[in-house]
Scaffold this active site. Structure first.
Site, mmCIF file in Angstrom:
data_model
loop_
_atom_site.group_PDB
_atom_site.id
_atom_site.type_symbol
_atom_site.label_atom_id
_atom_site.label_comp_id
_atom_site.label_asym_id
_atom_site.label_seq_id
_atom_site.Cartn_x
_atom_site.Cartn_y
_atom_site.Cartn_z
ATOM 1 N N TYR A 129 -2.973 -4.578 -10.394
ATOM 2 C CA TYR A 129 -3.924 -3.516 -10.056
ATOM 3 C C TYR A 129 -5.031 -3.911 -9.070
ATOM 4 O O TYR A 129 -5.373 -3.159 -8.174
ATOM 5 C CB TYR A 129 -4.608 -2.991 -11.326
ATOM 6 C CG TYR A 129 -3.752 -2.108 -12.203
ATOM 7 C CD1 TYR A 129 -2.376 -1.976 -12.007
ATOM 8 C CD2 TYR A 129 -4.335 -1.413 -13.261
ATOM 9 C CE1 TYR A 129 -1.604 -1.171 -12.834
ATOM 10 C CE2 TYR A 129 -3.575 -0.602 -14.098
ATOM 11 C CZ TYR A 129 -2.206 -0.488 -13.881
ATOM 12 O OH TYR A 129 -1.460 0.305 -14.700
ATOM 13 N N GLU A 132 -9.865 3.441 3.646
ATOM 14 C CA GLU A 132 -10.817 3.101 4.709
ATOM 15 C C GLU A 132 -10.562 1.696 5.254
ATOM 16 O O GLU A 132 -10.589 1.470 6.465
ATOM 17 C CB GLU A 132 -12.265 3.165 4.176
ATOM 18 C CG GLU A 132 -12.701 4.535 3.701
ATOM 19 C CD GLU A 132 -12.454 4.786 2.218
ATOM 20 O OE1 GLU A 132 -11.406 4.332 1.694
ATOM 21 O OE2 GLU A 132 -13.297 5.433 1.587
HETATM 22 O O1 LIG Z 1 -13.098 6.081 -0.903
HETATM 23 C C1 LIG Z 1 -12.122 5.750 -1.600
HETATM 24 C C2 LIG Z 1 -12.148 5.788 -2.996
HETATM 25 C C3 LIG Z 1 -11.024 5.397 -3.678
HETATM 26 N N1 LIG Z 1 -9.924 4.981 -3.009
HETATM 27 C C4 LIG Z 1 -8.697 4.603 -3.748
HETATM 28 C C5 LIG Z 1 -8.719 3.273 -4.431
HETATM 29 C C6 LIG Z 1 -7.673 3.503 -5.511
HETATM 30 O O2 LIG Z 1 -6.369 3.314 -4.961
HETATM 31 C C7 LIG Z 1 -7.824 4.967 -5.861
HETATM 32 C C8 LIG Z 1 -8.621 5.220 -7.112
HETATM 33 O O3 LIG Z 1 -9.835 4.571 -7.045
HETATM 34 O O4 LIG Z 1 -8.462 5.565 -4.752
HETATM 35 C C9 LIG Z 1 -9.881 4.946 -1.635
HETATM 36 O O5 LIG Z 1 -8.873 4.593 -1.027
HETATM 37 N N2 LIG Z 1 -10.995 5.305 -0.979
HETATM 38 ZN ZN LIG Z 2 -13.045 1.411 -0.909
#
Ligand SMILES: O=c1ccn([C@H]2C[C@H](O)[C@@H](CO)O2)c(=O)[nH]1
Ligand SMILES: [Zn+2]
Length: 159
Positions: free
Chosen positions: A70, A77
């Protein structure tokens, strides 16, 4: 005009000159929503897409990529930024972020804020909802009083 007042006006003008037109913002959000479709998130089932606009007007997209281990998952981003940097682009105007949450704007995690800040504090982050509404923020607003490249002595212009 007082010196301080002059500087404040100058800062506002500089900030305004960096804002994107409504059309460009909507286009970037649309690309973030399309990138979200590729999200690999079997564990959280929380899809996120990002679209990063460079100062040379190229767009790099990213989605979150999770892992059976995990803690190795990476956010949309940081995928978009890493794709851009690895292709020779490290000057950015804006990034749009999209998720499936219709009741709140998706907001980048702390790790992503620091990752963005590496490439400057005064570029734009658009936090969006699926209906295309958005909040416009700067990296500095998301991560004030930050630690960045200039805080390392090796990167200082003069000691
Ligand atoms: O701004 C964000 C917030 C969360 N996640 C992803 C991380 C994880 O894979 C899922 C749940 O947190 O969302 C992103 O990619 N960007
Ligand atoms: Zn992030």
């Amino acid at each position: 005009m007082e010196h301080q007042e002059f500087n404040e006006v100058k800062q506002v003008k500089e900030h305004e000159s960096k804002l994107l037109s409504q059309d460009k913002v909507e286009n970037l959000i649309q690309q973030a929503q399309e990138a979200k479709v590729s999200a690999y998130c079997p564990y959280s089932k929380f899809r996120v897409g990002a679209a990063l606009l460079t100062t040379s007007d190229c767009v790099f997209t990213g989605c979150n990529v999770e892992n059976a281990c995990y803690n190795l998952g990476i956010c949309a981003e940081r995928v978009a930024i890493s794709k851009a940097v690895s292709e020779g682009h490290n000057k950015f105007k804006a990034v749009a972020v999209a998720s499936d949450m219709s009741d709140q704007f998706i907001s980048p995690c702390g790790a992503c804020r620091q990752f963005m800040r590496e490439f400057g504090s005064d570029w734009l982050v658009y936090l969006s909802k699926p209906d295309g509404t958005y909040l416009e923020m700067t990296v500095n607003q998301l991560l004030p009083v930050s630690f960045g490249p200039d805080d390392l002595s090796m990167n200082k212009v003069a000691n």
